[in-house]
Design an enzyme around this catalytic site. Sequence first.
Site, PDB file in Angstrom:
ATOM      1  CG  HIS A 188      -4.485  -0.437  -6.547  1.00 13.99           C
ATOM      2  ND1 HIS A 188      -5.051  -1.560  -6.011  1.00 13.99           N
ATOM      3  CD2 HIS A 188      -4.639   0.531  -5.613  1.00 13.99           C
ATOM      4  CE1 HIS A 188      -5.536  -1.294  -4.814  1.00 13.99           C
ATOM      5  NE2 HIS A 188      -5.303  -0.018  -4.530  1.00 13.99           N
ATOM      6  CG  HIS A 221      -3.203   3.537  -1.115  1.00 13.85           C
ATOM      7  ND1 HIS A 221      -4.376   4.265  -1.092  1.00 13.85           N
ATOM      8  CD2 HIS A 221      -3.512   2.376  -1.742  1.00 13.85           C
ATOM      9  CE1 HIS A 221      -5.338   3.558  -1.672  1.00 13.85           C
ATOM     10  NE2 HIS A 221      -4.844   2.408  -2.080  1.00 13.85           N
ATOM     11  CD  GLU A 266      -5.632  -1.195  -0.677  1.00 13.58           C
ATOM     12  OE1 GLU A 266      -5.282  -0.455  -1.617  1.00 13.58           O
ATOM     13  OE2 GLU A 266      -6.802  -1.559  -0.493  1.00 13.58           O
TER      14      GLU A 266
END
Length: 143
Positions: A7, A79, A130
Amino acid sequence: MIGRLNHVALVVNDLALACHSWRTMLGATISETQKLPEHGVTVAFIDLPNTRIELLEPLGDGSPVSRFLERHTGGGMHHICLEVEDIAVARDELLDRGARLLGDGEPRIGAHGNPVLFMHPGDFHGTLIELEETGSSDSDERD
Ligand code: CO
């Protein structure tokens, strides 16, 4: 080491309003809103055919996302999340290569119930990355 883009996360001032904009203007399909107090965020996911967009709104005092909004007052990209097969293996390899991890370097359970880690943006030219353990870096499984 890295697999698919899981994502892209966007910080917003008002999650309900952001969901409304994405739904009405872009016809986006959006998940239920979820409060994650341990991460200091309320989150909703927009499903796209090839990935997801995570909308983040600050939750509670000292939310990491509140600090982001102080610097980027209108909201913005926070992010990207990349999939790894085994987060402990990825963490050890990264530490061996001199990468810095945020927090204590121990994976935490993220919004999808999978272990996640955040890497220091200074090592990636300003982008916060991440890593999420999905069990398989090339599977088509989505939750
Ligand atoms: Co994320």
